[in-house]
Design a protein around this motif. Structure first.
Motif: not given
Length: 576
Positions: A482-485, A426-427, A451-454
């Motif tokens: 933020a690898q994907h979003m 779940d990105w 994938s997203y926020t830290g």
């Protein structure tokens, strides 16, 4: 036969006596917990420590720690508590390895993850490189149809149970495909309910269409027809067979599928909380979360899924806030460890890995508790979760200030932990998700490759005074996020949080995926809707790329950016 070896050590004088219980992987951990409970009840001991020998402890159901277990310590020496089931007797079939999937506890099973030789395998999908995902063509909200290129779905026109994972601004939706109807070079895709209704009625987040210049990408998964790359797998639920394509030179030494969604639940009541439990040096592994397979998954933010949502016409007037154009009610994904109504439940030097839901979740009614020197990795959803993200019966934009303050998670600490490869399914999830919390300390953690926020702190999208205050986010190191979003930040806030201080953190090195909805809409620090009475001070970032969106009063920004001292940069992250 499972054995529990008990060694009772007496401590004389004014102090109460203590006991140690030693068990091995062929023993019952549940029996050991009950034995410790009975020893305290019978005044044979007041403090009991269960020592786990090295090895894997496979569970057949989740363990529950209750108020009667207060004062318990569990320590592990390379011990793994697993919610998995080993798959054996593999047979070669062309390029694939095939195994029968046995029943578990007398029932057939389904699952969404597979680990081979300790490495997560890939659920068969149509792209190995996410940069090559197909894009949607049009999005028909009225008729609940998503139009895609025919070339995107040719392989799965007759496949059952295929899922679409759709990229939507700051979330991804898991949508179970119901039908595919070919119209020239396009295909009309419909989905099963309840996710179809949710997907097309909820306004935020929404997919991007071609007229935006960045139409939403998607990938397809869970079809045998897509099983064409080494490391991929497919479970034929009708035939109870598991197919796996080995990586180059790979021999299957161990294959594990998850059969439990939660491993341990610590559960008390407001009047009778569980108290003073310590878990040290234990690894928690092999869970799943099956809602996406059964009902789809349409999140609002941070993995919190919508149970009902729709657009408002006319909009609602909200005193002290801007008008509201939508309604939404939320549910919450399962976690490997869940804590409810408890005091001082702590984890030291534990590992949370190979998990199909979230990692550790202080859900409701928790006071105190430290999580320190722990590792969170290979987790499908959020790593560490704390506090309410709106009760299920409360519309999520309404302020949450419960009459009984015992509901509020208060004074938790997460320090000197490492988070990596979190939110890998779940990105839209985050490493640390803190909702309506009070006095939480997030200190000296290292967060990377998410994938997203830290760190996400706060909830509610409004300026009203609620139960949040006095939170501390200090000296964390966040990079390769933020690898994907996008629509994200290293550190992100929502809501009114008097006394909250975000200080001396380092945020750098954001990822650059090409398929995000707006390539410029990312930030190092981001105070979002209703953020009020928060101080952000001495945070080092490569530039002052910050966002202050629909903030309330009282925020203080002091000395944030590349000019912050090198000493602060050096101190951020885990302290060895």
């Amino acid at each position: 036969m499972r054995k529990v070896i008990i060694i009772i050590l007496f401590v004389c004088g004014l102090t109460a006596h203590a006991a140690d219980i030693h068990i091995t992987p062929d023993s019952s951990l549940a029996d050991a917990i009950r034995k410790a409970r009975e020893m305290r009840r019978l005044n044979q001991a007041t403090d009991v420590t269960i020592h786990l020998a090295s090895g894997t402890y496979f569970l057949y159901e989740l363990l529950r720690l209750r108020p009667e277990d207060s004062g318990l310590t569990i320590t592990g020496n390379d011990a793994v508590i697993s919610g998995g089931l080993k798959i054996t007797n593999w047979k070669k079939q062309g390029k694939l390895m095939v195994a029968d999937v046995p029943d578990f506890n007398g029932r057939p099973i389904d699952f969404r993850q597979l680990w081979v030789n300790g490495q997560k395998a890939i659920r068969a999908r149509d792209v190995s490189d996410f940069e090559k995902m197909h894009r949607i063509r049009t999005y028909d909200k009225k008729n609940h149809i998503l139009w895609v290129p025919k070339t995107a779905v040719t392989k799965i026109l007759n496949a059952p149970y295929t899922e679409m994972v759709l990229h939507e601004m700051w979330c991804t939706s898991n949508l179970r495909i119901k039908s595919l109807s070919v119209h020239g070079d396009s295909v009309a895709v419909t989905f099963h309910n309840p996710e179809a209704k949710l997907q097309f009625e909820h306004p935020w987040p929404s997919p991007m269409t071609p007229n935006t210049g960045h139409p939403s990408p998607f990938y397809l998964t869970n079809a045998k027809e897509l099983l064409d790359e080494p490391g991929e797998w497919y479970h034929d639920i009708r035939e109870h067979k598991l197919y796996y394509m080995p990586r180059q030179g790979e021999t299957i030494r161990e294959a594990v599928v998850p059969v439990l969604e939660t491993l341990i639940e610590v559960i008390g009541t407001a009047e009778h909380p569980v108290r003073d439990i310590i878990i040290k040096g234990v690894t928690f592994s092999h869970t799943t979360w099956m809602r996406p397979s059964e009902k789809g998954h349409v999140p609002l933010q941070a993995g919190m899924y919508l149970t009902e949502a729709y657009k408002l016409r006319p909009q609602i007037d909200r005193p002290n806030n801007h008008k509201l154009d939508n309604q939404g009610w939320l549910g919450r994904a399962d976690a490997a460890i869940e804590v409810r109504y408890a005091e001082n439940i702590s984890f030291d030097a534990c590992r949370f890995e190979h998990l199909g839901g979230s990692g550790l979740d202080y859900v409701i009614g928790c006071r105190g508790g430290t999580v320190t020197h722990c590792t969170f990795t290979d987790i499908a959803m959020n790593g560490y979760v704390c506090g309410s993200f709106s009760p299920e019966g409360l519309e999520t934009h309404l302020p949450y200030h419960p009459t009984d303050f015992r509901e509020v998670c208060t004074k938790q600490e997460v320090t000197n932990c490492e988070f990596s490869n979190v939110s890998n399914e779940d990105w839209g999830c985050v490493a640390i998700a803190a909702g309506y919390v009070n006095g939480i300390t997030i200190d000296h953690n290292t967060i990377h490759d998410v994938s997203y926020t830290g760190i996400s702190l706060g909830w509610g999208w409004n300026r009203d005074l609620v139960c949040m205050k006095d939170n501390k986010v200090h000296a964390n190191l966040i990079y390769n996020y933020a690898q994907h979003m996008y629509d994200c930040a290293g550190i992100y806030t929502l809501g009114n949080q008097p006394g909250t201080i975000i200080s001396e953190n380092v945020v750098r090195d954001i990822a650059k995926p090409s398929y995000v909805h707006d390539p410029n809409h990312w930030f190092y620090l981001y105070t979002d809707e209703g953020s009020s009475n928060i101080t952000l001070r001495d945070n080092w970032t490569p530039s002052d790329k910050f966002l202050k969106n629909a903030n309330g009063p009282g925020n203080v920004w002091e000395n944030n950016g590349p000019q912050v001292s090198d000493d602060i940069k050096r101190r951020a992250g885990i302290q060895r």
